[in-house]
Design an enzyme around this catalytic site. Structure first.
Site, PDB file in Angstrom:
ATOM      1  N   TYR A 130      31.598  45.071  42.585  1.00 27.79           N
ATOM      2  CA  TYR A 130      32.602  46.134  42.415  1.00 27.79           C
ATOM      3  C   TYR A 130      32.474  47.150  43.555  1.00 27.79           C
ATOM      4  O   TYR A 130      33.478  47.606  44.102  1.00 27.79           O
ATOM      5  CB  TYR A 130      32.409  46.827  41.053  1.00 27.79           C
ATOM      6  CG  TYR A 130      32.736  45.917  39.886  1.00 27.79           C
ATOM      7  CD1 TYR A 130      34.043  45.790  39.425  1.00 27.79           C
ATOM      8  CD2 TYR A 130      31.749  45.168  39.256  1.00 27.79           C
ATOM      9  CE1 TYR A 130      34.363  44.940  38.368  1.00 27.79           C
ATOM     10  CE2 TYR A 130      32.052  44.316  38.198  1.00 27.79           C
ATOM     11  CZ  TYR A 130      33.363  44.199  37.751  1.00 27.79           C
ATOM     12  OH  TYR A 130      33.677  43.348  36.718  1.00 27.79           O
ATOM     13  N   ASN A 153      44.688  43.918  36.095  1.00 30.47           N
ATOM     14  CA  ASN A 153      45.307  42.913  36.974  1.00 30.47           C
ATOM     15  C   ASN A 153      46.279  42.029  36.186  1.00 30.47           C
ATOM     16  O   ASN A 153      45.857  41.273  35.319  1.00 30.47           O
ATOM     17  CB  ASN A 153      44.194  42.050  37.602  1.00 30.47           C
ATOM     18  CG  ASN A 153      44.751  40.919  38.456  1.00 30.47           C
ATOM     19  OD1 ASN A 153      45.915  40.901  38.815  1.00 30.47           O
ATOM     20  ND2 ASN A 153      43.893  39.965  38.772  1.00 30.47           N
ATOM     21  N   CYS A 161      40.480  38.332  40.370  1.00 28.51           N
ATOM     22  CA  CYS A 161      39.536  39.321  39.831  1.00 28.51           C
ATOM     23  C   CYS A 161      38.267  38.648  39.281  1.00 28.51           C
ATOM     24  O   CYS A 161      37.247  39.304  39.111  1.00 28.51           O
ATOM     25  CB  CYS A 161      40.200  40.209  38.783  1.00 28.51           C
ATOM     26  SG  CYS A 161      41.033  39.336  37.462  1.00 28.51           S
ATOM     27  N   HIS A 162      38.311  37.319  39.057  1.00 34.14           N
ATOM     28  CA  HIS A 162      37.093  36.624  38.602  1.00 34.14           C
ATOM     29  C   HIS A 162      36.021  36.589  39.699  1.00 34.14           C
ATOM     30  O   HIS A 162      34.866  36.320  39.418  1.00 34.14           O
ATOM     31  CB  HIS A 162      37.428  35.187  38.143  1.00 34.14           C
ATOM     32  CG  HIS A 162      38.020  34.323  39.223  1.00 34.14           C
ATOM     33  ND1 HIS A 162      39.358  34.361  39.537  1.00 34.14           N
ATOM     34  CD2 HIS A 162      37.460  33.419  40.067  1.00 34.14           C
ATOM     35  CE1 HIS A 162      39.593  33.503  40.525  1.00 34.14           C
ATOM     36  NE2 HIS A 162      38.458  32.929  40.863  1.00 34.14           N
ATOM     37  N   GLU A 188      34.953  26.951  41.811  1.00 32.60           N
ATOM     38  CA  GLU A 188      35.139  27.258  43.234  1.00 32.60           C
ATOM     39  C   GLU A 188      33.918  26.861  44.058  1.00 32.60           C
ATOM     40  O   GLU A 188      34.060  26.316  45.145  1.00 32.60           O
ATOM     41  CB  GLU A 188      35.454  28.756  43.408  1.00 32.60           C
ATOM     42  CG  GLU A 188      36.790  29.128  42.815  1.00 32.60           C
ATOM     43  CD  GLU A 188      37.274  30.525  43.181  1.00 32.60           C
ATOM     44  OE1 GLU A 188      36.660  31.172  44.061  1.00 32.60           O
ATOM     45  OE2 GLU A 188      38.274  30.968  42.599  1.00 32.60           O
TER      46      GLU A 188
END
Length: 201
Positions: A130, A153, A161-162, A188
């Site tokens: 963050y 979001n 945002c993940h 990912e």
């Protein structure tokens, strides 16, 4: 988290409300609901998951299971992008991003700046804290405000945002639940390793 009501967004010409269309995409993590109009995507709603598919392999085909015959272009682009994200992530960079049409993304605000920064600067398979995202967005002391921006979001996954985690390395909270966030991060990482493996000599 309580579900939010999305205010109707008036189009610029003549103030007539959007003709909102809804699409449901069946994905490896469950049904993703997408709403939007001719102008852009309004919102992506993720499934609340308590059990996720084991491994981050895209064993489930990613298909539209509900939607209008005539789908506005932003919804077509959104479903194509999400399908690529789950099934052929290496191709997402070549696809056009759909236009967004949500009031939060039209007002000039720190939240919008944070979401745009995240979309443009934090790539597939990466993660930032963050605080790092607050730095990137131009206000190093705004880590809490970044958390608020992530919670509001309207276009998760596309605005990733993940990929924002706690400084400790803990994944932190997520609108779709912590397990879904961990699944997306793992998906990912695995896909990135696969591509790296193919590219190495």
């Amino acid at each position: 988290m309580a579900s939010r009501l999305v205010p109707k967004v008036n189009s610029k010409q003549g103030g007539s409300p959007c003709k909102e269309k809804h699409v449901v995409l069946l994905s490896p993590v469950g049904k993703i609901k997408i709403s939007g109009c001719e102008t852009g995507v309004h919102e992506i709603k993720l499934p609340k998951m308590s059990v996720l598919p084991s491994g981050a392999e895209s064993s489930v085909a990613c298909e539209v299971c509900e939607g209008p015959e005539e789908m506005p272009q932003p919804l077509q682009q959104c479903t194509a992008w999400l399908r690529a994200y789950f099934c052929e992530p290496a191709t997402t960079g070549t696809l056009p991003l759909p236009a967004f049409h949500h009031p939060l993304l039209q007002r000039d605000s720190f939240t919008r700046q944070v979401l745009w920064t995240l979309l443009n600067d934090v790539k597939f398979g990466e993660a930032v804290s963050y605080k790092q995202l607050a730095d990137l967005a131009g206000n190093s002391r705004a880590a809490r405000a970044v958390g608020g921006a992530m919670r509001s979001n309207p276009i998760p996954i596309i605005i990733p945002c993940h990929r924002v985690i706690r400084s400790s390395g803990d994944s932190g909270n997520y609108g779709g639940g912590q397990q879904l966030k961990e699944w997306l991060l793992s998906h990912e990482r695995l896909q990135k390793e696969k591509v790296a493996g193919r590219c190495s000599p």
